[in-house]
Write a protein that holds these residues in place. Structure first.
Motif, mmCIF file in Angstrom:
data_model
loop_
_atom_site.group_PDB
_atom_site.id
_atom_site.type_symbol
_atom_site.label_atom_id
_atom_site.label_comp_id
_atom_site.label_asym_id
_atom_site.label_seq_id
_atom_site.Cartn_x
_atom_site.Cartn_y
_atom_site.Cartn_z
ATOM 1 N N UNK A 144 -20.258 15.287 6.577
ATOM 2 C CA UNK A 144 -21.603 15.312 7.160
ATOM 3 C C UNK A 144 -22.683 15.599 6.127
ATOM 4 N N UNK A 145 -22.304 16.204 5.003
ATOM 5 C CA UNK A 145 -23.289 16.466 3.949
ATOM 6 C C UNK A 145 -23.465 15.282 3.016
ATOM 7 N N UNK A 146 -22.616 14.271 3.171
ATOM 8 C CA UNK A 146 -22.706 13.097 2.309
ATOM 9 C C UNK A 146 -21.978 13.255 0.994
ATOM 10 N N UNK A 147 -21.264 14.369 0.808
ATOM 11 C CA UNK A 147 -20.512 14.592 -0.419
ATOM 12 C C UNK A 147 -19.282 13.697 -0.458
ATOM 13 N N UNK A 148 -18.897 13.250 -1.643
ATOM 14 C CA UNK A 148 -17.722 12.401 -1.807
ATOM 15 C C UNK A 148 -16.461 13.239 -1.616
ATOM 16 N N UNK A 149 -15.492 12.669 -0.898
ATOM 17 C CA UNK A 149 -14.240 13.372 -0.660
ATOM 18 C C UNK A 149 -13.196 13.033 -1.721
ATOM 19 N N UNK A 150 -13.422 11.984 -2.481
ATOM 20 C CA UNK A 150 -12.407 11.529 -3.442
ATOM 21 C C UNK A 150 -12.039 12.569 -4.508
ATOM 22 N N UNK A 151 -12.942 13.468 -4.957
ATOM 23 C CA UNK A 151 -12.504 14.461 -5.953
ATOM 24 C C UNK A 151 -11.384 15.371 -5.470
ATOM 25 N N UNK A 152 -11.218 15.491 -4.170
ATOM 26 C CA UNK A 152 -10.172 16.355 -3.626
ATOM 27 C C UNK A 152 -8.849 15.611 -3.422
ATOM 28 N N UNK A 153 -8.836 14.301 -3.622
ATOM 29 C CA UNK A 153 -7.662 13.490 -3.321
ATOM 30 C C UNK A 153 -6.899 13.159 -4.600
ATOM 31 N N UNK A 154 -5.686 12.654 -4.433
ATOM 32 C CA UNK A 154 -4.873 12.240 -5.572
ATOM 33 C C UNK A 154 -5.359 10.887 -6.077
ATOM 34 N N UNK A 155 -5.586 10.817 -7.371
ATOM 35 C CA UNK A 155 -5.966 9.541 -7.976
ATOM 36 C C UNK A 155 -4.719 8.718 -8.256
ATOM 37 N N UNK A 156 -4.931 7.456 -8.618
ATOM 38 C CA UNK A 156 -3.805 6.582 -8.918
ATOM 39 C C UNK A 156 -3.000 7.113 -10.099
ATOM 40 N N UNK A 157 -3.672 7.650 -11.091
ATOM 41 C CA UNK A 157 -2.976 8.182 -12.260
ATOM 42 C C UNK A 157 -2.147 9.410 -11.928
ATOM 43 N N UNK A 158 -2.525 10.123 -10.844
ATOM 44 C CA UNK A 158 -1.789 11.329 -10.464
ATOM 45 C C UNK A 158 -0.439 11.011 -9.834
ATOM 46 N N UNK A 159 -0.345 9.897 -9.126
ATOM 47 C CA UNK A 159 0.858 9.657 -8.314
ATOM 48 C C UNK A 159 1.694 8.475 -8.779
ATOM 49 N N UNK A 205 9.115 12.334 -17.869
ATOM 50 C CA UNK A 205 8.775 13.759 -17.965
ATOM 51 C C UNK A 205 7.412 13.957 -18.622
ATOM 52 N N UNK A 206 7.183 13.296 -19.729
ATOM 53 C CA UNK A 206 5.904 13.455 -20.432
ATOM 54 C C UNK A 206 4.750 12.873 -19.622
ATOM 55 N N UNK A 207 5.008 11.810 -18.860
ATOM 56 C CA UNK A 207 3.949 11.220 -18.012
ATOM 57 C C UNK A 207 3.497 12.219 -16.963
ATOM 58 N N UNK A 208 4.443 12.922 -16.358
ATOM 59 C CA UNK A 208 4.094 13.927 -15.354
ATOM 60 C C UNK A 208 3.309 15.069 -15.993
ATOM 61 N N UNK A 236 0.848 -1.198 0.000
ATOM 62 C CA UNK A 236 0.000 0.000 0.000
ATOM 63 C C UNK A 236 0.877 1.238 0.000
ATOM 64 N N UNK A 237 0.426 2.264 -0.669
ATOM 65 C CA UNK A 237 1.167 3.519 -0.711
ATOM 66 C C UNK A 237 0.194 4.689 -0.819
ATOM 67 N N UNK A 238 0.645 5.842 -0.331
ATOM 68 C CA UNK A 238 -0.141 7.070 -0.361
ATOM 69 C C UNK A 238 0.781 8.228 -0.721
ATOM 70 N N UNK A 239 0.200 9.306 -1.197
ATOM 71 C CA UNK A 239 0.953 10.543 -1.353
ATOM 72 C C UNK A 239 1.080 11.206 0.011
ATOM 73 N N UNK A 240 2.220 11.872 0.260
ATOM 74 C CA UNK A 240 2.395 12.484 1.582
ATOM 75 C C UNK A 240 1.384 13.603 1.797
ATOM 76 N N UNK A 241 1.138 14.401 0.773
ATOM 77 C CA UNK A 241 0.093 15.442 0.861
ATOM 78 C C UNK A 241 -1.260 14.783 0.657
ATOM 79 N N UNK A 242 -2.220 14.976 1.575
ATOM 80 C CA UNK A 242 -3.483 14.234 1.476
ATOM 81 C C UNK A 242 -4.416 14.712 0.373
ATOM 82 N N UNK A 243 -4.348 15.974 -0.017
ATOM 83 C CA UNK A 243 -5.325 16.513 -0.968
ATOM 84 C C UNK A 243 -4.615 17.275 -2.080
ATOM 85 N N UNK A 244 -5.265 17.345 -3.247
ATOM 86 C CA UNK A 244 -4.754 18.129 -4.365
ATOM 87 C C UNK A 244 -5.081 19.601 -4.129
#
Length: 482
Positions: free
Chosen positions: A156-171, A381-384, A105-113
């Motif tokens: 608490x509003x039931x909104x998804x938090x994933x749009x604010x996070x790094x996706x697999x393709x991002x990292x 470089x191009x992938x980034x 398992x791995x995560x980005x150190x910064x939690x949100x984009x």
């Protein structure tokens, strides 16, 4: 004497026939007991039976009682030792040439984009009159204390938090396993309270469909607790992680307090993670039970542990996703301290959170090279640039330095084919108990199972003789009435 002989003597001599019969029954029973006493293999009893003097008989009686008492004491100690259920741990080393690759398992150190987070966050602080700005290039000091409150509103509003996070393709720039490229189907995602979006390669899945991994069994199938069990790897290095597998197996009750049973809230939490077949984890169980107590006290849960919001409503069997407390509310921190420091509260809410009966973990030896090579920097470089993450304005001039300072490479290899196994076994088995009891009985008074059979035989002969007397008496009574 037979009944005919007794009646004949009673006829010739003026003696009652019953008087002649008075001791016949007693003598028969006594002869059975005496025969047993003289021939039994139990020590002491034959000495009493063949003694012709009172002193000799008294000596053997005292010896028998004394040694029987000593034997009883040691047998009691042996039985008590068995029912204390002692254990011993054995360590073995097994060479397994082919081993399941561990779940990684791995995560980005910064939690949100930042680019996706800053706009809605500025609107949130403006709506609460904390700021009055349209600047989305930075976070000012007045806004720092409201980041948790912003995410609390999202949860608490039931909104998804994933749009604010790094996706697999991002990292993830590239993944290679055994010379073959990985695909997104080889990963499942989960959310960390500290690091945001995280991804697991080779997780144990409920379905039997194989993807890249060569086995349906993963090397580790617990939900990762990145916050407490993760390793932080510095960017700008090529890291190598060498692992050795270690397994532990504990005995279940009554030998030790352990369990592999997944609680209902834990299972409801696992069901959110992409079909992964996670097993019981004491760390997750503890976090859920603490959140349950916090919810009972505050009607909300700790925002720093928002991933553990699936609880059972206290006093019911209802599963619910609890709301998150405001970060300025001290109720959740006070409640967390109370249950952590109170054994009575802990036992009430966390009594099911025992240690796991079976665990698989890995001993990791890390090493690192100096920096990401220029060759790899040019390759990716191009992938980034096409990852979807905004690049700095000075990217064209400083891209090589930025690549080397912000990306890492990780090689994960098995250090050895030897698996270290810890196994808990009973110190005293039922066979050991029987051997201990048999040794004590044989040592002190010579009793064995065959000796017990001799006693059973004597009791059987006495019972059979008594039944014979009863039948004879009934038959004689019938003859008298006739």
């Amino acid at each position: 004497m037979t009944d005919t002989t007794i009646r004949h003597i009673a006829t010739v001599f003026p003696v009652s026939a019953d008087a002649l019969k008075s001791n016949s029954k007693f003598r028969r029973r006594r002869s059975i007991i005496r025969e047993f006493s003289l021939n039994t293999s139990t020590h002491g009893i034959p000495g009493i039976a063949r003694s012709e003097s009172l002193h000799n008989r008294l000596f053997w009686t005292v010896c028998l009682i004394l040694f029987t008492g000593i034997m009883t004491y040691f047998i009691t100690q042996a039985i008590r030792a068995y029912f204390s259920y002692p254990t011993q741990t054995s360590v073995s080393f097994v060479v397994k040439r082919s081993q399941p690759f561990p779940a990684v398992s791995f995560c980005n150190y910064a939690p949100a984009r930042f680019d996706r987070f800053i706009g809605p966050f500025v609107n949130y602080t403006n709506s609460r009159n904390i700021t009055n700005t349209n600047d989305t290039s930075t976070i000012i000091p007045q806004q720092f204390g409201y980041i948790l409150d912003f995410f609390q509103q999202i949860f608490n509003s039931g909104e998804m938090v994933t749009p604010y996070l790094f996706s697999l393709n991002n990292i993830l720039l590239e993944c290679i396993y055994n010379g073959a490229s990985c695909t997104k189907d080889d990963f499942i995602s989960f959310v960390s309270s500290t690091h945001g979006g995280c991804y697991t390669f080779n997780a144990q899945l409920k379905s039997s469909n194989k993807t890249l991994r060569q086995t349906t069994e993963s090397g580790n199938n617990e939900l990762p607790l990145i916050e407490v069990a993760g390793m932080e790897l510095a960017p700008g290095y090529r890291h190598k992680l060498s692992y050795k597998k270690r397994t532990s197996q504990l005995l279940s009750s009554p030998y030790s307090e352990c369990t592999n049973k997944i609680t209902r809230p834990m299972q409801a939490m696992f069901d959110r993670y992409g079909g992964a077949d996670y097993v019981y984890s004491p760390g997750i169980c503890n976090s859920i039970c603490v959140q349950t107590y916090v919810y009972q006290e505050c009607k909300c849960v700790n925002p720093l542990q928002f991933t553990f919001r699936t609880i059972i409503r206290p006093g019911t069997n209802e599963i619910l996703t609890a709301p998150v407390c405001n970060s300025s509310d001290s109720c959740y921190s006070n409640a967390s301290d109370r249950i952590t420091n109170s054994d009575s509260i802990w036992n009430q809410f966390c009594s099911d959170c025992l240690q796991a009966c079976s665990t698989v973990d890995f001993t990791i030896v890390p090493s690192a090279a100096a920096t990401l090579s220029v060759e790899y920097a040019y390759i990716y470089k191009s992938t980034v640039e096409n990852s979807g993450i905004p690049i700095p304005t000075d990217w064209s001039d400083s891209w090589l330095t930025m690549m080397q300072k912000n990306y890492i490479a990780v090689d994960i290899v098995s250090e050895t084919t030897r698996v270290e196994t810890y196994r808990e076994d009973p110190s005293i088995s039922p066979v050991d108990l029987i051997s201990n009891v048999g040794g004590q009985t044989g040592l002190w008074i010579g009793i064995s199972f065959l000796s017990l059979m001799e006693l059973v035989e004597m009791l059987y002969r006495l019972l059979r003789y008594h039944c014979h007397l009863v039948r004879t008496r009934i038959q004689n009574e019938d003859d008298t009435h006739l």
